[in-house]
Design a protein around this motif. Sequence first.
Motif, PDB file in Angstrom:
ATOM      1  N   PHE C   3       0.833  -1.202   0.000  1.00  0.00           N
ATOM      2  CA  PHE C   3       0.000   0.000   0.000  1.00  0.00           C
ATOM      3  C   PHE C   3       0.876   1.264   0.000  1.00  0.00           C
ATOM      4  O   PHE C   3       0.408   2.344   0.308  1.00  0.00           O
ATOM      5  CB  PHE C   3      -0.959  -0.001   1.199  1.00  0.00           C
ATOM      6  N   ASP C   6       1.081   3.000  -5.896  1.00  0.00           N
ATOM      7  CA  ASP C   6       0.620   2.346  -7.113  1.00  0.00           C
ATOM      8  C   ASP C   6       1.734   2.294  -8.159  1.00  0.00           C
ATOM      9  O   ASP C   6       1.610   1.631  -9.189  1.00  0.00           O
ATOM     10  CB  ASP C   6      -0.629   3.045  -7.670  1.00  0.00           C
ATOM     11  N   ALA C 259      -8.980   0.485  -8.390  1.00  0.00           N
ATOM     12  CA  ALA C 259      -8.146   1.137  -7.373  1.00  0.00           C
ATOM     13  C   ALA C 259      -8.971   2.087  -6.527  1.00  0.00           C
ATOM     14  O   ALA C 259      -8.841   2.121  -5.286  1.00  0.00           O
ATOM     15  CB  ALA C 259      -6.993   1.882  -8.051  1.00  0.00           C
ATOM     16  N   ALA C 262     -11.229   0.213  -4.055  1.00  0.00           N
ATOM     17  CA  ALA C 262     -10.452  -0.291  -2.925  1.00  0.00           C
ATOM     18  C   ALA C 262     -10.189   0.838  -1.920  1.00  0.00           C
ATOM     19  O   ALA C 262     -10.304   0.655  -0.700  1.00  0.00           O
ATOM     20  CB  ALA C 262      -9.131  -0.894  -3.411  1.00  0.00           C
ATOM     21  N   ALA C 263      -9.852   2.004  -2.453  1.00  0.00           N
ATOM     22  CA  ALA C 263      -9.580   3.139  -1.559  1.00  0.00           C
ATOM     23  C   ALA C 263     -10.826   3.531  -0.778  1.00  0.00           C
ATOM     24  O   ALA C 263     -10.758   3.817   0.425  1.00  0.00           O
ATOM     25  CB  ALA C 263      -9.063   4.326  -2.375  1.00  0.00           C
ATOM     26  N   VAL C 266     -11.468   1.187   2.138  1.00  0.00           N
ATOM     27  CA  VAL C 266     -10.624   1.458   3.294  1.00  0.00           C
ATOM     28  C   VAL C 266     -11.015   2.789   3.944  1.00  0.00           C
ATOM     29  O   VAL C 266     -11.018   2.925   5.172  1.00  0.00           O
ATOM     30  CB  VAL C 266      -9.128   1.479   2.890  1.00  0.00           C
ATOM     31  N   ASN C 281      -7.421   7.207  -5.316  1.00  0.00           N
ATOM     32  CA  ASN C 281      -6.906   5.968  -4.746  1.00  0.00           C
ATOM     33  C   ASN C 281      -5.819   6.187  -3.692  1.00  0.00           C
ATOM     34  O   ASN C 281      -4.976   5.321  -3.484  1.00  0.00           O
ATOM     35  CB  ASN C 281      -6.392   5.042  -5.864  1.00  0.00           C
ATOM     36  N   THR C 314      -3.968   2.549  -2.874  1.00  0.00           N
ATOM     37  CA  THR C 314      -4.475   1.298  -3.433  1.00  0.00           C
ATOM     38  C   THR C 314      -4.160   1.246  -4.914  1.00  0.00           C
ATOM     39  O   THR C 314      -4.019   2.285  -5.575  1.00  0.00           O
ATOM     40  CB  THR C 314      -5.993   1.193  -3.226  1.00  0.00           C
ATOM     41  N   SER C 315      -4.040   0.020  -5.418  1.00  0.00           N
ATOM     42  CA  SER C 315      -3.656  -0.151  -6.816  1.00  0.00           C
ATOM     43  C   SER C 315      -4.722  -0.938  -7.567  1.00  0.00           C
ATOM     44  O   SER C 315      -5.572  -1.599  -6.964  1.00  0.00           O
ATOM     45  CB  SER C 315      -2.320  -0.908  -6.909  1.00  0.00           C
ATOM     46  N   GLN C 318      -5.006  -4.712  -6.609  1.00  0.00           N
ATOM     47  CA  GLN C 318      -5.044  -5.080  -5.195  1.00  0.00           C
ATOM     48  C   GLN C 318      -6.060  -6.203  -4.963  1.00  0.00           C
ATOM     49  O   GLN C 318      -7.237  -6.025  -5.236  1.00  0.00           O
ATOM     50  CB  GLN C 318      -5.476  -3.841  -4.392  1.00  0.00           C
ATOM     51  N   GLN C 322      -6.805  -8.410   0.481  1.00  0.00           N
ATOM     52  CA  GLN C 322      -5.863  -7.447   1.077  1.00  0.00           C
ATOM     53  C   GLN C 322      -6.589  -6.163   1.472  1.00  0.00           C
ATOM     54  O   GLN C 322      -6.325  -5.576   2.525  1.00  0.00           O
ATOM     55  CB  GLN C 322      -4.753  -7.107   0.087  1.00  0.00           C
ATOM     56  N   VAL C 323      -7.481  -5.756   0.605  1.00  0.00           N
ATOM     57  CA  VAL C 323      -8.235  -4.521   0.885  1.00  0.00           C
ATOM     58  C   VAL C 323      -9.100  -4.701   2.117  1.00  0.00           C
ATOM     59  O   VAL C 323      -9.138  -3.839   3.013  1.00  0.00           O
ATOM     60  CB  VAL C 323      -9.085  -4.133  -0.336  1.00  0.00           C
TER      61      VAL C 323
END
Lengths: 333, 333, 333, 333
Positions: C3, C6, C259, C262-263, C266, C281, C314-315, C318, C322-323
Motif C-alpha cells: 500500500f 501504485d 483502485a 479499494a480506496a 478502506v 486511490n 491502493t492499486s 489489489q 488485502q483490501v
Amino acid sequence: MRFFSDNAASVCPEVLDAIARANAVDTAYDGDALSKRLDGAFSDLFETQVAALWIATGTAANSLALASLVQPYQGIVTHEQAHIQEDECGAPEFYTGGAKLMLVGGEGAKLTPEAVTARVAPIRHDVHQTQPAALSITNATEYGLTYSPAEVGALGDIAKARGWGFHMDGARFANAVASTGASPADLTWRGGVDVLSFGFVKNGGMSAEALIFFRPELAAQARYRRKRGGHLFSKGRFAAAQILAMIDNDIWLRNARAANTAATRVADAAHGRLVYPVQANELFVRVSSDEAARLRAQGFDFYDWAPGEIRLVTSWDQPAEQVEALAAAVAAL
Amino acid sequence: MRFFSDNAASVCPEVLDAIARANAVDTAYDGDALSKRLDGAFSDLFETQVAALWIATGTAANSLALASLVQPYQGIVTHEQAHIQEDECGAPEFYTGGAKLMLVGGEGAKLTPEAVTARVAPIRHDVHQTQPAALSITNATEYGLTYSPAEVGALGDIAKARGWGFHMDGARFANAVASTGASPADLTWRGGVDVLSFGFVKNGGMSAEALIFFRPELAAQARYRRKRGGHLFSKGRFAAAQILAMIDNDIWLRNARAANTAATRVADAAHGRLVYPVQANELFVRVSSDEAARLRAQGFDFYDWAPGEIRLVTSWDQPAEQVEALAAAVAAL
Amino acid sequence: MRFFSDNAASVCPEVLDAIARANAVDTAYDGDALSKRLDGAFSDLFETQVAALWIATGTAANSLALASLVQPYQGIVTHEQAHIQEDECGAPEFYTGGAKLMLVGGEGAKLTPEAVTARVAPIRHDVHQTQPAALSITNATEYGLTYSPAEVGALGDIAKARGWGFHMDGARFANAVASTGASPADLTWRGGVDVLSFGFVKNGGMSAEALIFFRPELAAQARYRRKRGGHLFSKGRFAAAQILAMIDNDIWLRNARAANTAATRVADAAHGRLVYPVQANELFVRVSSDEAARLRAQGFDFYDWAPGEIRLVTSWDQPAEQVEALAAAVAAL
Amino acid sequence: MRFFSDNAASVCPEVLDAIARANAVDTAYDGDALSKRLDGAFSDLFETQVAALWIATGTAANSLALASLVQPYQGIVTHEQAHIQEDECGAPEFYTGGAKLMLVGGEGAKLTPEAVTARVAPIRHDVHQTQPAALSITNATEYGLTYSPAEVGALGDIAKARGWGFHMDGARFANAVASTGASPADLTWRGGVDVLSFGFVKNGGMSAEALIFFRPELAAQARYRRKRGGHLFSKGRFAAAQILAMIDNDIWLRNARAANTAATRVADAAHGRLVYPVQANELFVRVSSDEAARLRAQGFDFYDWAPGEIRLVTSWDQPAEQVEALAAAVAAL
C-alpha cells in the motif's frame, strides 16, 4: 607598438566626454533618455524601423542574437573559423540552450552560398538530426574580408528560402561599411539580415556594443534574455552614451576609416606576402620566423597566426608614424 | 529628488578619474596590470588569500557565484524575497543550468538558522528530491537589515555541517560593513562565506562589481563561465580601474558611510513609522497614500512598496539639503 | 501487502499481451502502425483532434509538456506540493532551460483561482521579474483530491485571460475520471487545458505514458525535444502497444475504478481519521506511531507521511482480501 | 526483408520471458532486487568493480555519460560522423548544458590518435576557446568497424595524458566483442575507458541499455541526472530484467554473433563492392541505383547511404534464408 588587436585600442575622446556628461542623468537601467534614443538613432542610420539594445560585449550580443533566432534543439550554420565558434567559449551554446553550430569551410572565414547549401544538403528532415534554423556570418570576417551587399543578399536568399533567421556578427561592421562604401541598410536588412551585432568597442568605444533587430518584434524576448544573462547595467545610461557619441557625427565611420587606411598603407608595403586581400583593418602576412623576430625586435607587437603567418591589426587610434614604421619594416623584410 | 534607488546614483569622481587614466593602458581582456592587481588588493582587504574577478553587474556576479557552488540538479537555499529570486529574471537558474531556489521566509528578508533548518528538514535524501547544496544570503538585506559576524557564522556553521557552499550577495556589502563596524573578513570568510558578490555600482561605481572567491581554487571555472556569459570585457582595464579607485583610500567605505548617515538622519525623523530598523541605506516607512502624495508633491521620488508602505533609499551622493528636506517632510507628516 | 504506492503495481495482462504481439512489428522509432494509431485513439477518447506521443515516464511527460508552453526566462505557476516541484529532481527546470516554478499553497495540493490570482498579483510586468506563462495542476492531486470540470474551467479561465498555457499532470487522470464521472474532454480541453500528461504506468502499464496536445501544433517541437531528451525509443511500438491496450476496451477505466473502489472501502473504515476526503486511490490517515507499528506488524507496507499521518495507496491489482484486511485493521485501531 | 536497421529487430524470447517474470516483483524505481543485481553482474563481466545503471535508450545513455565527464563550458572530441553528433538531435548538448562537440574526420567513422592530436593541437589554453575534456568513440563504429584493444588503449593514453574523460558508445559493443574476440575488459577500462554505453536494444532487448561506470564514483551524480532527465522508470525492474536476461548465459554474445555471421555471409558475396571491411553487422555496398532498385524489387529493405552506396544491417534474429537470399541477390548483381 600595438598591432596585436584593435581590442585593446584606446577609447576615443568623444566617448569619454559622453560618459562624463551621462553622469548627470539619474535614471536606472535602460529607462533613461539616452537609452531611449537608441531605437531612433539606429532607425535613422539604417533607414528602417529597428529596435536597438546596448550590450556589454560582442560575445553577449552575438549570443543574444542567436538565442532570438533558434530553438535549443536547432542549429546555426556558420563558418568553422567564426568568432562564435572559435573564440566565445561556447557562449552561443549557453544562451541558446545548447543549439548546435553547423560548420562550413571556406577561404578567409567567408561563407559562400554554394558551401552553405552543400553543408545542409545531406541533413534529413527528421527528429534525429539537428535542423538548421539560422545562418550567421561575420562582416568584416575574422580574416578581414568583407561581404558586399550582393554577397549578403545571396546568403540572405538562402536563409529566407529555408525559413532560417540571418545574423551578422558586425564586430567590425564599421570597417566593412567604410571599406565597401555600401550603406548600412544595403549591407544588412536589404540583404535579409534579421539581427546585427554592431561593434563599437574595437572602434573606439569602451564597453558597449549595439544589438540591432531589423525585425523589432524580436527585441522583447531579447530584453528578458539580456537581464537573465546579467547584462542589464543599472547605470545603462553610460552604455547608451558611448554608442550615441559614436553615431552622432559619424565618429564610427571616421574611426573605421582611420583603421582601414592604416591597414591599406601596410598592405601596400606587404605586397606579395598577403594571405588575403586587405579589405578592412586586419592583415595576414607571410613571414618566416626570422622575419617575425626582426619585426618584434623593432617594437612591433602582433600574433603568430599559423606557421609562417602573422596577423597585424590596425586600430582607429594608430599614430601615423607607427603605421609608417610598420610599413617600412615590412617592406624592408 | 532621487530616493527611489541607489542604483541610479552618480559615479564618484575617483572612479571617473580612474577610467580616464586607464585609457593609456593597451592590454586586452584581463591581462592588464590593473586587472592583475585585484587579487592582491582584495587579499589585503580581506586579510586572506582570495581570487577576485571584475563582473559587469550584481546579477551576473551572483549567478556566477552560485554556478560555482552547485550542480544543475541541486538547490540553493535562500530567502523568498532575495534579489536572486525576485529581481534577476531567473539569472541564477540560467547560469547554474537550472538549479532550484529553495525559499525560506523571515522578517526583513533575513534568514535565521532555525528557518533554514526547518526548510530543509523534510527533504528526503533520494534522487527524486532536489538536494540543497548552497546557501545564499544578502548583506545588507533587501530590506536594509544587516547580518552581524555572529549571525553570518551561525548560518555558515549550517552550511559547513551539511557540505553546502555559502554565498553572500553583497550588493550593499559596503553599507553593511560601514553599519556594523565589523571587518570585511569577519563578515565573510571567518563566518564561512565561500564567495562574495561585492557591490560597487550602487556605491559610486559605474559598471563593475567584484566577485570574491575565498576558496581561490573556484575562480578557474568561474573565469570560463564569465567568458561564456559574455562578461569578459575586451577593455577590462576600465572595470578593474573602477574597483581599484574605490578600494584605494577606502572610498567604498566613505561612500557607504555617507549613504548610511543620510538614511539614519531620515530614520530619526520617521520614528514610529519604520517597518524595519534602519541598519544600512534603505528605509521602509508606513505612510498613507495621501501622505505619499504629499511627499511626492514636494519633489521626492520613491517607490510604493506595499499597501501603506513606501521605500526610501539614500545614496552616497545625496546632497545634505535633500536629506534634511526629506527628514523634515517626513517629520511633518 | 503493498500500500506504499501504485507505482510498483503489476502490469495488467492486456498490456503484457500487447507487448508480446508488438514483437512481430519491425518498424523503428514511432514510424510503426501502433504509434500512428495514437493520435486517432486519443482524438476519439477526447472528442477533439489531438496529437499524442508516448513517453517513458510521467516526469518526462510533464517536463516536455511544460517546455512546450514556456520560455526559459518565464515561470510556471503550480502548487508547492506538486510532483513537478517536489519529486522530479528539477526535471521541469532541465527541460524548460531553467524556467522558474512559482509556488502556491492550498489544502490537499489543490489550487484555487483565488490563490493563483493572489500569487501573481504582486509581479511587476518588467524584465527583472520572472513572468508567469503557464499554469500546471495535478488531477487527481498528490493528496488524492479531484478537480471537477468546473474547477478546471475556472483555472483555465485565468490562464486564458493572461495568455498562459495550461498543463494538467494526469499521473492519476484515470482515477480522476473514474471518480468524478466527468468525460475526459470536460476534465481537460473544455476547461482550457492545453497539454495533458496522461498516466498509464501507475494504472497497469509498464513503461509508457501519453502526452496529449489539445493544441496539436505544439506536438512538432515536442517530438524534437523528446528525441533530444533521449526518450525516442527505437522500438517505440512496445510503448504504443501498452497505451493502446489500455485505451481499447476502456481497460484504463476498469483499472482505475478498481483502485478507487479499494480506496473507498478502506476510507469507510478510516472514517474520522482521514486528513482529506478520499476522491481517488490515495488515503492520508491520522494514526499514532504505535498504531502505525501495529499495522506494519500485520504486514501492511506504507509510508509515514507527516507526524501522526500515514499514506495508503491502493492499486488496480489489489486483491480484495488485502483490501478487506486493511479496512478491518484500520477499523480496529 | 528488414536490412535497414537492427533498431527494429525483434525482442529475443529470453527478454520477453524475463519481462513476464519481473511482473511478480513489486518494488518501485531501482530499489528492486533485479536492479540491484546490475552492479554485480557487470562487475563480473568486466572483471573489475563497476557501477551500472539501466537507461531507456542509447541516446540517453551516451548523453548521461558525457554529462558525467565534462563541464558545460568544455568540449568533447569525437568523430564527425559519430551518432552523438549526427543522430541524437543535440542530446549531448542538452544533457551537458551546452558542451561543444569537437569534430574529427577519418575513414569509417574511426578516430586515430594522430587525427585526435592534430584536431586539438591548435587550441589555445585560454578562456576564449572551448577546452576539450572528453573523448568519445563508438565501438563498433557507425560504419561497422571495430577498435581493437590496442587501438582503444592508444586513444585512452591520449585522454589520460591530457586529463580527459573517455567514453565509448557501445550501441553495438556486443558486435565488437564478438568480432574482435577481445574481452569486454580489454576493450574498455584496460584501454582507459571511463564510461561505456552498453547497447542491448539493437541486439535483442526491448527498452533498456546499460550505462557502465568504470569509475564507480561517477555514478552518484548520474543517478540524479537520470531522474532529472525523466529516465527513472517507476517499474525499473522491467529494464533490469531485460539486461540481466541477456547477460545471463551470454545471450548478448550469442545474438551478436548471429548478426555478425549474417553480415559476413553477405560480405563474402559483396566482395569488391564493399566500402569498408565488414567487422560487425553493417555493410556499406557500392551499387548503382538500378542495382539498388533490383534488390528492392526482390523484397530487400535498406537505406541509400550516399550516391552509389547502400547500407545493409543484419540483425540477431535474421532468418538464415533471408541472409542467403540477400547474399545470392548481391552476388548476382
